[in-house]
Enzyme design. Structure first.
Site, PDB file in Angstrom:
ATOM      1  N   HIS A   1       9.149  11.392   5.406  1.00 40.11           N
ATOM      2  CA  HIS A   1       8.418  10.792   4.277  1.00 40.11           C
ATOM      3  C   HIS A   1       6.919  10.997   4.457  1.00 40.11           C
ATOM      4  O   HIS A   1       6.252  10.149   5.050  1.00 40.11           O
ATOM      5  CB  HIS A   1       8.677   9.281   4.228  1.00 40.11           C
ATOM      6  CG  HIS A   1      10.044   8.907   3.803  1.00 40.11           C
ATOM      7  ND1 HIS A   1      10.334   8.502   2.526  1.00 40.11           N
ATOM      8  CD2 HIS A   1      11.206   8.852   4.481  1.00 40.11           C
ATOM      9  CE1 HIS A   1      11.627   8.221   2.430  1.00 40.11           C
ATOM     10  NE2 HIS A   1      12.180   8.415   3.604  1.00 40.11           N
TER      11      HIS A   1
ATOM     12  N   CYS B   1      13.058  13.373   1.452  1.00 38.51           N
ATOM     13  CA  CYS B   1      14.234  12.735   2.050  1.00 38.51           C
ATOM     14  C   CYS B   1      15.471  13.004   1.186  1.00 38.51           C
ATOM     15  O   CYS B   1      15.923  14.136   1.146  1.00 38.51           O
ATOM     16  CB  CYS B   1      13.967  11.257   2.286  1.00 38.51           C
ATOM     17  SG  CYS B   1      14.906  10.647   3.705  1.00 38.51           S
TER      18      CYS B   1
ATOM     19  N   ILE C   1       8.051 -24.420  -0.196  1.00 37.66           N
ATOM     20  CA  ILE C   1       8.647 -25.005   1.009  1.00 37.66           C
ATOM     21  C   ILE C   1       8.626 -23.992   2.146  1.00 37.66           C
ATOM     22  O   ILE C   1       8.284 -24.301   3.282  1.00 37.66           O
ATOM     23  CB  ILE C   1      10.095 -25.458   0.714  1.00 37.66           C
ATOM     24  CG1 ILE C   1      10.071 -26.662  -0.219  1.00 37.66           C
ATOM     25  CG2 ILE C   1      10.822 -25.808   2.017  1.00 37.66           C
ATOM     26  CD1 ILE C   1      11.439 -27.147  -0.648  1.00 37.66           C
TER      27      ILE C   1
ATOM     28  N   LEU D   1      -1.060 -12.146  -7.144  1.00 37.22           N
ATOM     29  CA  LEU D   1      -2.495 -12.141  -7.431  1.00 37.22           C
ATOM     30  C   LEU D   1      -3.188 -10.961  -6.730  1.00 37.22           C
ATOM     31  O   LEU D   1      -4.353 -10.684  -6.975  1.00 37.22           O
ATOM     32  CB  LEU D   1      -3.143 -13.445  -6.979  1.00 37.22           C
ATOM     33  CG  LEU D   1      -2.840 -14.679  -7.832  1.00 37.22           C
ATOM     34  CD1 LEU D   1      -3.576 -15.887  -7.289  1.00 37.22           C
ATOM     35  CD2 LEU D   1      -3.235 -14.439  -9.286  1.00 37.22           C
ATOM     36  N   GLY D   2      -2.442 -10.295  -5.853  1.00 31.59           N
ATOM     37  CA  GLY D   2      -3.042  -9.149  -5.166  1.00 31.59           C
ATOM     38  C   GLY D   2      -3.736  -9.527  -3.870  1.00 31.59           C
ATOM     39  O   GLY D   2      -4.795  -8.992  -3.543  1.00 31.59           O
TER      40      GLY D   2
ATOM     41  N   GLU E   1       4.620  10.619   2.359  1.00 32.04           N
ATOM     42  CA  GLU E   1       3.819   9.675   1.565  1.00 32.04           C
ATOM     43  C   GLU E   1       3.299   8.496   2.394  1.00 32.04           C
ATOM     44  O   GLU E   1       2.233   7.955   2.102  1.00 32.04           O
ATOM     45  CB  GLU E   1       4.621   9.155   0.357  1.00 32.04           C
ATOM     46  CG  GLU E   1       5.778   8.197   0.656  1.00 32.04           C
ATOM     47  CD  GLU E   1       7.101   8.883   0.989  1.00 32.04           C
ATOM     48  OE1 GLU E   1       7.067  10.058   1.414  1.00 32.04           O
ATOM     49  OE2 GLU E   1       8.159   8.246   0.859  1.00 32.04           O
TER      50      GLU E   1
HETATM   51  N1  GLN Z   1      20.221   8.304   1.842  1.00 32.41           N
HETATM   52  C1  GLN Z   1      19.691   9.393   2.588  1.00 32.41           C
HETATM   53  C2  GLN Z   1      19.929   9.218   4.082  1.00 32.41           C
HETATM   54  O1  GLN Z   1      20.158   8.123   4.532  1.00 32.41           O
HETATM   55  C3  GLN Z   1      18.214   9.580   2.304  1.00 32.41           C
HETATM   56  C4  GLN Z   1      17.363   8.393   2.651  1.00 32.41           C
HETATM   57  C5  GLN Z   1      15.989   8.429   2.051  1.00 32.41           C
HETATM   58  O2  GLN Z   1      15.761   9.105   1.053  1.00 32.41           O
HETATM   59  N2  GLN Z   1      15.057   7.668   2.593  1.00 32.41           N
HETATM   60  O3  GLN Z   1      19.885  10.177   4.821  1.00 32.41           O
END
Ligand code: GLN
Length: 537
Positions: A510, A384, A152, A18-19, A512
């Site tokens: 990362h 990555c 549960i 439902l968000g 993002e």
């Molecule tokens: N599989 C790669 C590593 O473990 C990249 C992991 C990822 O993209 N988060 O280094």
């Protein structure tokens, strides 16, 4: 007790999805915009210790915090809305609760008592809820209970909430998120499922203070009265939560319904202040009325389940708005991408992002995607595994090392350009070998990365086992792929770029995870700017 922390519990009824996360984040945004420091926590009723070991098909993206916790993707929404980092303490699972109680039992901390769900598990839950307020930095802690009331698995959590309602009588409220379905055959909105789900909560000793009603149609006065009457809440506590065009509109919809005002009144806090949403509204204006658009190909192996790349697609919304531009994502399945179809698949793209991932599935498609971007001067962003593919592709086709690979996939390849560091090899437990959380990165001036951040020292979050193999760095740099970001302590390569290309950046970290409405991520902003340039050519 006006100086004490206030607790808001958010439960869900009738159905999942439902968000709750978006409603919790939107409420938090409104409270924050009124000057209350607010944090959000998610309690997940599953037995995994954390979602780190879960397949994205099960649970969507695994979000990573600065302190290296692998968490539920809702924490991403909390950070994107509030622009305040979360931590390990913001996501607790049943697995973690039990692990902690069992460890205490083994240490003899229960002094020979029988260890039981009540009080020991519920005490542990309550302790974890209060942990955030102990930091003393938050006026309000919002705790989202995962799952649906009546499951549960979520019983101990609802029981913990019931106890806290007694212990902190004036400092707690419960918001129940529920569904008011529309029956097309009857041409009516139906309140019965909500009545039943509130009844279920009542059986567990919890009376919700506010009902947030997810609905596809307006709730009229008669319906609101009916819901209020049958569910024992005041009329102004029946909040309509209609479907929105974008999740970033939800805070405004909730403000219109006065959710924040009702919450503050029920908590005995002043609701006089006016929420300052100036920059939020400005952002929303760009999201809803952009003056241009670009097409970005997102290459990954989980594209059927878009939640797997939640932080990336949200970062595109933030960075798009920053560029006054709509980002259309074309979801491209890496497993289906071949040399034969890539020209058709990539037709009309202004940028290509190769996504993170684990394992060999779809890897050759990802490498083809990098090659296409590199050879055709299309802006490229590799994250990555996407960065690792960029390194492999460059080794194979520029350096001529046809047997270059990552040791994750080909342990005995001749050119292990991506490999595991010696010190990592000894740690055997799944989850234990990962480099997780925030690390420093020193950035080379005169790089795209430096231009994006306008800083030579950055901090970004990691989640991976394998690394660029620095034994080969000289060869790469001679051939035109440069390490423009390195960890200053370990020397590990964190960013690679090809200066002889309009915009080609691969990051081991990362980015993002750190993109928010208030702070669109600089690399995403620069990538979209490069895509706009490409589009205008
Ligand atoms: N599989 C790669 C590593 O473990 C990249 C992991 C990822 O993209 N988060 O280094």
């Amino acid at each position: 007790m006006s100086n004490s922390t206030k607790y808001i519990f958010v439960t869900g009824g009738v159905t999942s999805s439902l968000g709750k996360g978006i409603i919790a984040a939107s409420l938090a945004k409104l409270l924050q915009a009124r000057g209350y420091s607010t944090t959000i926590q998610k309690l997940d009723p599953y037995i995994n210790i954390d979602p780190g070991t879960l397949n994205p098909y099960e649970h969507g993206e695994c979000f990573v915090t600065d302190d290296g916790a692998e968490t539920d993707l809702d924490l991403g929404h909390y950070e994107r809305f509030l622009n305040v980092p979360t931590s390990q303490a913001n996501n607790i699972t049943t697995g973690r609760i039990y692990q902690s109680v069992i460890e205490k039992e083994r240490r003899g901390e229960f002094l020979g008592k029988t260890v039981q769900v009540i009080p020991h598990i519920t005490d542990e839950i309550k302790e974890r809820i209060q942990l955030l307020s102990k930091k003393g930095t938050f006026d309000i802690v919002i705790t989202e209970i995962g799952g649906t009331v009546g499951d549960i698995e979520s019983l101990p959590y609802v029981e913990a909430v019931r106890q806290m309602l007694w212990e902190f009588e004036n400092d707690c409220i419960v918001i129940h998120l529920t569904l008011i379905p529309y029956l097309a055959a009857a041409g009516e909105l139906k309140t019965k499922p909500t009545q039943h789900s509130v009844k279920q909560l009542l059986e567990l000793g919890v009376q919700p203070d506010i009902l947030c009603c997810r609905t596809e149609h307006d709730l009229d006065l008669t319906l609101r009265k009916k819901i209020a009457k049958f569910c024992n809440v005041s009329m102004n506590a029946v909040i309509e939560a209609k479907d929105a065009g974008t999740i970033y509109e939800v805070p405004l919809l909730m403000q219109k319904e006065e959710l924040d005002k009702v919450v503050l009144e029920k908590l005995g806090l002043s609701s006089k202040s006016v929420p300052n949403l100036e920059s939020w509204n400005k952002f929303l204006g760009f999201v809803q009325n952009p003056s241009k658009e670009v097409n970005i190909g997102l290459v990954g192996k989980y594209v059927e389940l878009k939640d797997s790349y939640k932080s990336i697609s949200e970062a595109f919304i933030h960075s798009g708005a920053e560029n006054d531009c709509k980002v259309n994502i074309k979801w491209i399945h890496s497993e289906k991408l071949t040399k034969a179809n890539i020209n058709d698949e990539f037709e009309g793209l202004d940028g290509i992002l190769v996504a993170p991932g684990f394992g060999s599935r779809g890897i050759s498609g990802k490498i083809e995607a990098v090659r296409f971007a590199r050879e055709n001067n299309v802006p490229f962003f590799g994250i990555c595994l996407g960065m690792q593919c960029a390194v492999i592709e460059f080794a194979r086709h520029e350096l001529g090392w046809t047997d270059a690979h990552t040791t994750e996939i080909a342990e005995d390849c001749k050119y292990p350009v991506i490999s595991m560091m010696e010190e990592q090899k000894n740690i055997a437990n799944m989850g234990g070998t990962m480099r997780l959380g925030s690390y420093k990165c020193q950035v080379k001036p005169e790089s795209n990365t430096f231009a994006a951040y306008n800083s030579d020292l950055i901090f970004e979050r990691h989640r991976h086992r394998y690394e660029f193999n620095s034994d080969f760095l000289q060869d790469f740099e001679k051939a035109g792929m440069i390490a423009t970001g390195k960890n200053p302590e370990t020397g590990l390569v964190e960013v690679v770029e090809i200066p002889n290309h309009p915009w080609f950046v691969g990051t081991q970290f990362h980015p993002e995870y750190k993109s928010t409405v208030a702070n669109p991520h600089p690399l995403f902003v620069a990538f979209i700017a490069a895509a706009i340039k490409h589009n205008q050519k």
